[in-house]
Motif scaffolding. Structure first.
Motif, short mmCIF file in Angstrom:
data_model
loop_
_atom_site.label_atom_id
_atom_site.label_comp_id
_atom_site.label_asym_id
_atom_site.label_seq_id
_atom_site.Cartn_x
_atom_site.Cartn_y
_atom_site.Cartn_z
N LEU A 113 -0.75 35.45 -14.63
CA LEU A 113 0.26 36.47 -14.33
C LEU A 113 0.03 37.74 -15.14
N ALA A 114 -0.42 37.59 -16.39
CA ALA A 114 -0.68 38.77 -17.22
C ALA A 114 -1.77 39.64 -16.61
N ALA A 115 -2.78 39.01 -16.04
CA ALA A 115 -3.86 39.78 -15.40
C ALA A 115 -3.34 40.57 -14.19
N MET A 116 -2.31 40.07 -13.56
CA MET A 116 -1.74 40.75 -12.40
C MET A 116 -0.74 41.84 -12.79
N ARG A 117 -0.07 41.67 -13.93
CA ARG A 117 1.09 42.52 -14.22
C ARG A 117 0.99 43.31 -15.52
N ARG A 118 -0.04 43.13 -16.29
CA ARG A 118 -0.10 43.74 -17.62
C ARG A 118 -0.03 45.26 -17.53
#
Length: 233
Positions: A113-118
């Motif tokens: 999720l971090a890769a999508m939303r960072r």
């Protein structure tokens, strides 16, 4: 069941804790369902074979945990069949391999999720924390290293921008700390270094969810494999 049917007698050591455990068992087993009124204090004291003050304190604790709800003039009702504090206590007492398998699930999805939303701010924070973390010190401040490691992984959970996940990871941190220390104290169990952790940040930076998940899993996988080997199954 009868309102006054006896339950197993609470041990005389730590009566309040034993009473809490017995009440929780009735709820978790479904004997007392969510929304149902539990027996009144005198009946409950007779069932559990403890004093009313002990019952009152147990109800207070479970009400604070939002498992029970006291309605003045009406009685005490089951509010939830799950006691979060008890769940986390059981998690913290699970075996090392169980702990790291759960950690792998949380951290893999957090990285995805971090890769999508960072954000750029998230990325900058991860870079700083990765540098502060470094590698496991051969000698020196192991507790300080664990603090830095936890801060790094918590920042990944924050960068996922999922409030529930971030809070769960924060709540889970006490168990993470205890088990990380146990693993680092055991020389046979590997601790992936800064380079492996950098792979997670690099995948998050290039917005590669699958790559971030694979990198996060790779950080925990050697520990799980070694613990499985040590357990012999």
């Amino acid at each position: 069941m009868s309102a006054t049917a006896p339950l197993p007698q609470a041990p005389r050591t730590s009566l309040v804790e034993s009473t809490i455990s017995l009440i929780r068992t009735q709820i978790e087993s479904g004997a007392w369902k969510v929304g149902q009124r539990i027996p009144r204090e005198p009946d409950l004291a007779a069932m559990l074979q403890v004093g009313r003050n002990t019952v009152r304190e147990a109800i207070r604790v479970l009400s604070h945990a939002q498992v029970l709800e006291v309605r003045q003039g009406d009685g005490t009702y089951v509010r939830s069949s799950v006691d979060p504090a008890e769940v986390m206590r059981r998690v913290s007492h699970a075996g090392l391999r169980d702990h790291f398998e759960l950690r792998a699930i949380l951290e893999t999805e957090a990285a995805r999720l971090a890769a999508m939303r960072r954000t750029d701010e998230d990325l900058e924070r991860l870079g700083r924390l990765l540098e502060a973390r470094g590698d496991v010190p051969a000698d020196g401040d192991l507790a300080g290293f664990i603090d830095c490691d936890l801060a790094f992984h918590a920042a990944i959970a924050t960068a996922a921008h999922n409030a529930a996940l971030a809070e769960l990871y924060r709540y889970f941190s006490a168990a993470v700390r205890q088990n990380t220390q146990a693993v680092l104290a055991e020389r046979e169990v590997p601790e992936p270094g800064a380079a492996a952790h950098a792979g997670i940040v690099e995948a998050i930076e290039r917005r590669d969810p699958e790559g971030a998940a694979i990198a996060a899993r790779a950080v925990v996988a050697p520990v799980i494999a070694k613990l499985t080997e040590l357990l012999g199954r």
